[in-house]
Design an enzyme around this catalytic site. Sequence first.
Site, PDB file in Angstrom:
ATOM      1  N   ARG A 146      14.243   1.126  10.429  1.00 19.36           N
ATOM      2  CA  ARG A 146      13.268   0.036  10.393  1.00 19.36           C
ATOM      3  C   ARG A 146      12.214   0.285  11.459  1.00 19.36           C
ATOM      4  O   ARG A 146      12.507   0.872  12.498  1.00 19.36           O
ATOM      5  CB  ARG A 146      13.970  -1.310  10.641  1.00 19.36           C
ATOM      6  CG  ARG A 146      14.808  -1.733   9.450  1.00 19.36           C
ATOM      7  CD  ARG A 146      15.576  -3.015   9.671  1.00 19.36           C
ATOM      8  NE  ARG A 146      16.583  -3.138   8.635  1.00 19.36           N
ATOM      9  CZ  ARG A 146      16.436  -3.860   7.506  1.00 19.36           C
ATOM     10  NH1 ARG A 146      15.343  -4.575   7.308  1.00 19.36           N
ATOM     11  NH2 ARG A 146      17.388  -3.882   6.589  1.00 19.36           N
ATOM     12  N   LYS A 197       0.828  -1.205   0.000  1.00 23.12           N
ATOM     13  CA  LYS A 197       0.000   0.000   0.000  1.00 23.12           C
ATOM     14  C   LYS A 197       0.869   1.264   0.000  1.00 23.12           C
ATOM     15  O   LYS A 197       0.661   2.174  -0.790  1.00 23.12           O
ATOM     16  CB  LYS A 197      -0.925   0.027   1.239  1.00 23.12           C
ATOM     17  CG  LYS A 197      -1.833  -1.198   1.356  1.00 23.12           C
ATOM     18  CD  LYS A 197      -2.711  -1.134   2.603  1.00 23.12           C
ATOM     19  CE  LYS A 197      -1.985  -1.174   3.930  1.00 23.12           C
ATOM     20  NZ  LYS A 197      -1.287  -2.447   4.200  1.00 23.12           N
ATOM     21  N   ARG A 218      11.671  -4.867   5.215  1.00 22.81           N
ATOM     22  CA  ARG A 218      11.275  -3.488   4.872  1.00 22.81           C
ATOM     23  C   ARG A 218      12.100  -2.467   5.635  1.00 22.81           C
ATOM     24  O   ARG A 218      12.340  -2.610   6.823  1.00 22.81           O
ATOM     25  CB  ARG A 218       9.792  -3.327   5.209  1.00 22.81           C
ATOM     26  CG  ARG A 218       9.312  -1.898   5.362  1.00 22.81           C
ATOM     27  CD  ARG A 218       7.824  -1.795   5.258  1.00 22.81           C
ATOM     28  NE  ARG A 218       7.100  -2.313   6.392  1.00 22.81           N
ATOM     29  CZ  ARG A 218       5.765  -2.363   6.445  1.00 22.81           C
ATOM     30  NH1 ARG A 218       5.042  -1.933   5.421  1.00 22.81           N
ATOM     31  NH2 ARG A 218       5.159  -2.837   7.509  1.00 22.81           N
ATOM     32  N   ARG A 257      -1.010  -8.864  13.520  1.00 19.73           N
ATOM     33  CA  ARG A 257      -1.488  -7.912  12.516  1.00 19.73           C
ATOM     34  C   ARG A 257      -2.285  -8.621  11.427  1.00 19.73           C
ATOM     35  O   ARG A 257      -3.299  -8.106  10.942  1.00 19.73           O
ATOM     36  CB  ARG A 257      -0.311  -7.123  11.954  1.00 19.73           C
ATOM     37  CG  ARG A 257       0.215  -6.108  12.983  1.00 19.73           C
ATOM     38  CD  ARG A 257       1.682  -5.760  12.790  1.00 19.73           C
ATOM     39  NE  ARG A 257       1.910  -4.993  11.592  1.00 19.73           N
ATOM     40  CZ  ARG A 257       3.135  -4.761  11.086  1.00 19.73           C
ATOM     41  NH1 ARG A 257       4.210  -5.271  11.673  1.00 19.73           N
ATOM     42  NH2 ARG A 257       3.262  -4.029  10.011  1.00 19.73           N
ATOM     43  N   ARG A 265      -9.767   0.596   8.562  1.00 21.14           N
ATOM     44  CA  ARG A 265      -9.360  -0.754   8.948  1.00 21.14           C
ATOM     45  C   ARG A 265     -10.450  -1.484   9.712  1.00 21.14           C
ATOM     46  O   ARG A 265     -10.257  -2.645  10.077  1.00 21.14           O
ATOM     47  CB  ARG A 265      -8.135  -0.664   9.859  1.00 21.14           C
ATOM     48  CG  ARG A 265      -6.799  -0.865   9.150  1.00 21.14           C
ATOM     49  CD  ARG A 265      -5.715  -0.571  10.167  1.00 21.14           C
ATOM     50  NE  ARG A 265      -4.499  -1.278   9.949  1.00 21.14           N
ATOM     51  CZ  ARG A 265      -3.422  -0.768   9.338  1.00 21.14           C
ATOM     52  NH1 ARG A 265      -3.453   0.432   8.814  1.00 21.14           N
ATOM     53  NH2 ARG A 265      -2.328  -1.475   9.236  1.00 21.14           N
TER      54      ARG A 265
HETATM   55  P1  ADP Z   1       1.203  -1.714   7.667  1.00 20.43           P
HETATM   56  O1  ADP Z   1       2.137  -0.986   6.742  1.00 20.43           O
HETATM   57  O2  ADP Z   1       1.842  -2.897   8.271  1.00 20.43           O
HETATM   58  O3  ADP Z   1      -0.132  -2.011   7.057  1.00 20.43           O
HETATM   59  P2  ADP Z   1       0.610   0.785   9.093  1.00 20.43           P
HETATM   60  O4  ADP Z   1       1.820   1.609   8.956  1.00 20.43           O
HETATM   61  O5  ADP Z   1      -0.549   1.111   8.223  1.00 20.43           O
HETATM   62  O6  ADP Z   1       1.000  -0.759   8.936  1.00 20.43           O
HETATM   63  O7  ADP Z   1       0.109   0.790  10.605  1.00 20.43           O
HETATM   64  C1  ADP Z   1       0.992   0.528  11.682  1.00 20.43           C
HETATM   65  C2  ADP Z   1       0.209   0.428  12.970  1.00 20.43           C
HETATM   66  O8  ADP Z   1      -0.444   1.674  13.239  1.00 20.43           O
HETATM   67  C3  ADP Z   1      -0.906  -0.611  12.972  1.00 20.43           C
HETATM   68  O9  ADP Z   1      -0.441  -1.912  13.315  1.00 20.43           O
HETATM   69  C4  ADP Z   1      -1.856  -0.026  14.047  1.00 20.43           C
HETATM   70  O10 ADP Z   1      -1.349  -0.249  15.341  1.00 20.43           O
HETATM   71  C5  ADP Z   1      -1.747   1.466  13.768  1.00 20.43           C
HETATM   72  N1  ADP Z   1      -2.736   1.914  12.766  1.00 20.43           N
HETATM   73  C6  ADP Z   1      -2.475   2.411  11.522  1.00 20.43           C
HETATM   74  N2  ADP Z   1      -3.606   2.718  10.877  1.00 20.43           N
HETATM   75  C7  ADP Z   1      -4.624   2.404  11.725  1.00 20.43           C
HETATM   76  C8  ADP Z   1      -6.043   2.466  11.628  1.00 20.43           C
HETATM   77  N3  ADP Z   1      -6.657   2.914  10.507  1.00 20.43           N
HETATM   78  N4  ADP Z   1      -6.759   2.051  12.694  1.00 20.43           N
HETATM   79  C9  ADP Z   1      -6.173   1.598  13.825  1.00 20.43           C
HETATM   80  N5  ADP Z   1      -4.837   1.498  13.968  1.00 20.43           N
HETATM   81  C10 ADP Z   1      -4.061   1.899  12.937  1.00 20.43           C
HETATM   82  P1  ADP Z   2       2.197  -1.844   3.226  1.00 21.20           P
HETATM   83  O1  ADP Z   2       2.199  -0.336   3.176  1.00 21.20           O
HETATM   84  O2  ADP Z   2       0.999  -2.441   2.537  1.00 21.20           O
HETATM   85  O3  ADP Z   2       2.377  -2.391   4.607  1.00 21.20           O
HETATM   86  P2  ADP Z   2       4.774  -1.598   1.837  1.00 21.20           P
HETATM   87  O4  ADP Z   2       4.433  -0.764   0.653  1.00 21.20           O
HETATM   88  O5  ADP Z   2       5.515  -0.963   2.943  1.00 21.20           O
HETATM   89  O6  ADP Z   2       3.449  -2.360   2.380  1.00 21.20           O
HETATM   90  O7  ADP Z   2       5.597  -2.868   1.295  1.00 21.20           O
HETATM   91  C1  ADP Z   2       6.215  -3.798   2.193  1.00 21.20           C
HETATM   92  C2  ADP Z   2       7.629  -4.134   1.695  1.00 21.20           C
HETATM   93  O8  ADP Z   2       7.534  -4.937   0.510  1.00 21.20           O
HETATM   94  C3  ADP Z   2       8.453  -2.910   1.335  1.00 21.20           C
HETATM   95  O9  ADP Z   2       9.790  -3.140   1.751  1.00 21.20           O
HETATM   96  C4  ADP Z   2       8.354  -2.828  -0.179  1.00 21.20           C
HETATM   97  O10 ADP Z   2       9.565  -2.304  -0.759  1.00 21.20           O
HETATM   98  C5  ADP Z   2       8.141  -4.280  -0.596  1.00 21.20           C
HETATM   99  N1  ADP Z   2       7.201  -4.410  -1.711  1.00 21.20           N
HETATM  100  C6  ADP Z   2       6.107  -3.657  -1.967  1.00 21.20           C
HETATM  101  N2  ADP Z   2       5.464  -4.085  -3.077  1.00 21.20           N
HETATM  102  C7  ADP Z   2       6.173  -5.154  -3.543  1.00 21.20           C
HETATM  103  C8  ADP Z   2       6.028  -6.050  -4.671  1.00 21.20           C
HETATM  104  N3  ADP Z   2       5.011  -5.909  -5.531  1.00 21.20           N
HETATM  105  N4  ADP Z   2       6.950  -7.026  -4.810  1.00 21.20           N
HETATM  106  C9  ADP Z   2       7.974  -7.163  -3.931  1.00 21.20           C
HETATM  107  N5  ADP Z   2       8.174  -6.357  -2.859  1.00 21.20           N
HETATM  108  C10 ADP Z   2       7.283  -5.364  -2.664  1.00 21.20           C
END
Ligand code: ADP
Ligand code: ADP
Length: 215
Positions: free
Chosen positions: A160, A13, A127, A172, A88
């Site tokens: 990180r 995302k 990541r 998660r 979410r």
């Molecule tokens: P990911 O990239 O793994 O999807 P995010 O960066 O979106 O994670 O979110 C990291 C953490 O922040 C989540 O595990 C949760 O604790 C909190 N968080 C983010 N967005 C929301 C939301 N819309 N509602 C509740 N908690 C959230």
């Molecule tokens: P989210 O926001 O949904 O939690 P991220 O965009 O942070 O996910 O992506 C998670 C990790 O996977 C990052 O390190 C990113 O560089 C990598 N990644 C994202 N999309 C792809 C893909 N299509 N193939 C391989 N690696 C990916």
Amino acid sequence: MNIILLGPPGAGKGTQASSLVARRGMVQLSTGDMLRAAVKAETPVGLQAKAVMASGALVSDPIVSALIGERLDQGDTGSGVIFDGFPRTAAQAEALDLLLAERGQQLDHVIELTVDEAVLTERIVGRYTCAQCGEGYHDRFKQPAVAGVCDVCGSTSFKRRPDDTAETIATRMSIYRGETAPILPFYVARGLVAQVDGMADIEQVTAAIGAVLDG
Ligand code: ADP
Ligand code: ADP
Ligand code: ZN
């Protein structure tokens, strides 16, 4: 154009949102980024959210919905918003409808990034991001062109996330399955959902999302 990127942690995302920002001038609204900024600044919201985020649980619906509402009032979101990591829960989806309606806006697309759960752990533990500009990278899948130097801003410092550990991933994922995936039918019924194969290469995913937005 207002869109939601929906998918489990590690689906891509944030990666896809940042390319939509670069290519289309849309604004990314990531509740995860907003909450991390609040934690860093030690605001009241940040102090409350820190432990919850570290555990992989969700921050409360009113807190995140308020963050989105405040952000929508900053006046720079008129040319389109990408909701990344929000909504979410069903309560957040309802709050978003209201927040948009109050501002005379609506949702145009919900992009569901579909991914095999098996790859998510590897994506999440590999990541990292630029400490200066926030550009996202991966140990294997998205390395900077010059090792150790950010492609976007030239910084040599990276970080990180403390919650990107093997332990939180199971939590998660189960929250995604139990609370977030169930909001999809709500959007399917309104004809808003397009599925995009998140297992493809990053550039191919970007192209597929572009096709949905231009379709
Ligand atoms: P990911 O990239 O793994 O999807 P995010 O960066 O979106 O994670 O979110 C990291 C953490 O922040 C989540 O595990 C949760 O604790 C909190 N968080 C983010 N967005 C929301 C939301 N819309 N509602 C509740 N908690 C959230
Ligand atoms: P989210 O926001 O949904 O939690 P991220 O965009 O942070 O996910 O992506 C998670 C990790 O996977 C990052 O390190 C990113 O560089 C990598 N990644 C994202 N999309 C792809 C893909 N299509 N193939 C391989 N690696 C990916
Ligand atoms: Zn950078």
